[in-house]
Enzyme design. Structure first.
Site, PDB file in Angstrom:
ATOM      1  N   ARG A  38       5.034   5.529   1.968  1.00  0.00           N
ATOM      2  CA  ARG A  38       4.112   6.631   2.239  1.00  0.00           C
ATOM      3  C   ARG A  38       4.154   6.965   3.720  1.00  0.00           C
ATOM      4  O   ARG A  38       4.708   6.201   4.523  1.00  0.00           O
ATOM      5  CB  ARG A  38       2.675   6.236   1.852  1.00  0.00           C
ATOM      6  CG  ARG A  38       2.464   6.012   0.384  1.00  0.00           C
ATOM      7  CD  ARG A  38       1.059   5.508   0.130  1.00  0.00           C
ATOM      8  NE  ARG A  38       0.055   6.511   0.491  1.00  0.00           N
ATOM      9  CZ  ARG A  38      -1.239   6.248   0.604  1.00  0.00           C
ATOM     10  NH1 ARG A  38      -1.686   5.019   0.417  1.00  0.00           N
ATOM     11  NH2 ARG A  38      -2.090   7.212   0.915  1.00  0.00           N
TER      12      ARG A  38
ATOM     13  N   GLY B  42      -6.780   4.306  -4.732  1.00  0.00           N
ATOM     14  CA  GLY B  42      -7.309   5.626  -4.411  1.00  0.00           C
ATOM     15  C   GLY B  42      -8.642   5.603  -3.687  1.00  0.00           C
ATOM     16  O   GLY B  42      -9.337   6.618  -3.659  1.00  0.00           O
ATOM     17  N   ARG B  43      -9.022   4.461  -3.108  1.00  0.00           N
ATOM     18  CA  ARG B  43     -10.275   4.402  -2.359  1.00  0.00           C
ATOM     19  C   ARG B  43     -10.216   5.316  -1.132  1.00  0.00           C
ATOM     20  O   ARG B  43      -9.160   5.486  -0.523  1.00  0.00           O
ATOM     21  CB  ARG B  43     -10.545   2.975  -1.886  1.00  0.00           C
ATOM     22  CG  ARG B  43     -11.041   2.035  -2.966  1.00  0.00           C
ATOM     23  CD  ARG B  43     -11.050   0.627  -2.426  1.00  0.00           C
ATOM     24  NE  ARG B  43     -11.677  -0.323  -3.337  1.00  0.00           N
ATOM     25  CZ  ARG B  43     -11.470  -1.622  -3.321  1.00  0.00           C
ATOM     26  NH1 ARG B  43     -10.624  -2.134  -2.438  1.00  0.00           N
ATOM     27  NH2 ARG B  43     -12.081  -2.425  -4.169  1.00  0.00           N
ATOM     28  N   ALA B  44     -11.366   5.852  -0.769  1.00  0.00           N
ATOM     29  CA  ALA B  44     -11.437   6.711   0.414  1.00  0.00           C
ATOM     30  C   ALA B  44     -11.159   5.886   1.660  1.00  0.00           C
ATOM     31  O   ALA B  44     -11.640   4.761   1.802  1.00  0.00           O
ATOM     32  CB  ALA B  44     -12.812   7.344   0.508  1.00  0.00           C
TER      33      ALA B  44
ATOM     34  N   LYS C 286       0.821  -1.220   0.000  1.00  0.00           N
ATOM     35  CA  LYS C 286       0.000   0.000   0.000  1.00  0.00           C
ATOM     36  C   LYS C 286       0.854   1.269   0.000  1.00  0.00           C
ATOM     37  O   LYS C 286       0.438   2.323   0.477  1.00  0.00           O
ATOM     38  CB  LYS C 286      -0.972   0.026   1.198  1.00  0.00           C
ATOM     39  CG  LYS C 286      -1.878  -1.194   1.298  1.00  0.00           C
ATOM     40  CD  LYS C 286      -2.567  -1.521  -0.026  1.00  0.00           C
ATOM     41  CE  LYS C 286      -3.498  -0.450  -0.511  1.00  0.00           C
ATOM     42  NZ  LYS C 286      -4.083  -0.759  -1.841  1.00  0.00           N
TER      43      LYS C 286
END
EC number: 2.8.2.-
Length: 285
Positions: A125, A249-251, A42
């Site tokens: 990230r 890119g899911r919330a 991720k």
């Protein structure tokens, strides 16, 4: 790529076993990778390999191979690993990506035994954002299979404290895993890609990747366009446009501010240790 640095057909050995590639009549062959995207889960590995594939000197494996971390695959040996690679021309570089490599303790030694000079790409990230993305992926997978799922707060916090038993948290303790890699590879062999910046503005990050891999500058602004509907950059390659899968890119789920604050505090010291290891800082909360 500079002509004087073009790689020879890759027949790297492991434990004395030499792997001779089959050369197709059109001159292409399967080569063991000279580049591996080792993680992190991720962190943006799919985006990175898709963007790297824009370069004509790169041939990318389509699927996550899981050779070095899955015993059932590793026991099949290098000939099987080679068979999972794309056909490429001898002057091209082959790349595969398996995000689970970064957090698997046995993988660095295994890759080093195959090729101590391999180039490694690690995309990271903000560790809190990575945890939330990790949960989101599992949440949607369980939802699609009509399986029970736990609210994220119940996984993150136990008895009022951060739940150290939650695997997603461990994956974001980057310094622990990086220490293991640095036992086998010098820092110069590992390029850390800023996954947050790759989402916001991909070109500068990809130019750094090109320089690290000693590729001729080729990826440029015409290769990217912002998709307002999806909310992130998509790719344009010889007039053909493509975006990452809808699962990207899911919330993220809503998390109580107090829990987020606990997470940020929890990662503060581990992040400092990671910055010291790699000799650079990232804009993480």
């Amino acid at each position: 790529m500079n002509k004087e640095k073009e790689p020879k057909p890759n027949n790297i050995s492991m434990q004395g076993l030499r792997v001779q590639p089959y050369i197709h009549p059109n001159g292409t062959l399967q080569q063991l990778p000279q580049i591996i995207i080792i993680g992190v889960r991720k962190g943006g590995t799919r985006a990175l390999i898709e963007m790297l594939s824009l370069h004509s000197a790169v041939a990318a494996a389509q699927n996550e191979v899981h050779f070095f971390d899955w015993e059932s695959h590793f026991q099949r040996g290098l000939p099987w690993y080679l068979s999972q690679m794309p056909y490429s021309f001898p002057e091209q570089l082959t790349v595969e990506k398996t995000p689970a490599y970064f957090t698997s303790s046995k993988v660095p030694k295994r890759i080093h035994r195959m090729n101590p000079d391999i180039k490694l790409l690690l995309i990271l990230r903000d560790p809190t954002e990575r945890v939330l993305s990790d949960y989101t992926q599992v949440f949607y997978n369980r939802l699609q299979k009509h399986k029970h799922y736990q609210p994220i707060e119940s996984l993150l916090v136990k008895d009022g404290e951060i739940n150290l038993g939650y695997k997603a948290l461990n994956r974001s303790l980057y310094y622990r895993h990086m220490q293991n890699w640095l036992q086998f590879f010098p820092l110069e062999s590992i390029h850390v890609v800023d996954g947050d910046e790759l989402i916001r503005d991909p070109l500068p990050e990809m130019k750094k990747v090109e320089r690290f891999l000693k590729l001729e500058p080729q990826i440029n602004t015409s290769n990217f366009y912002f998709n307002k509907t999806k909310g992130f950059y998509c790719l344009r390659d010889h007039g053909r446009e493509r975006c990452l899968h809808d699962s990207k890119g899911r919330a993220h789920p809503h998390v109580a501010p107090a829990v987020l604050h606990k997470l940020h505090l929890f990662f503060h010291e581990p992040n400092k240790k990671f910055f010291e290891l790699v000799g650079r800082t990232f804009n993480w909360k």
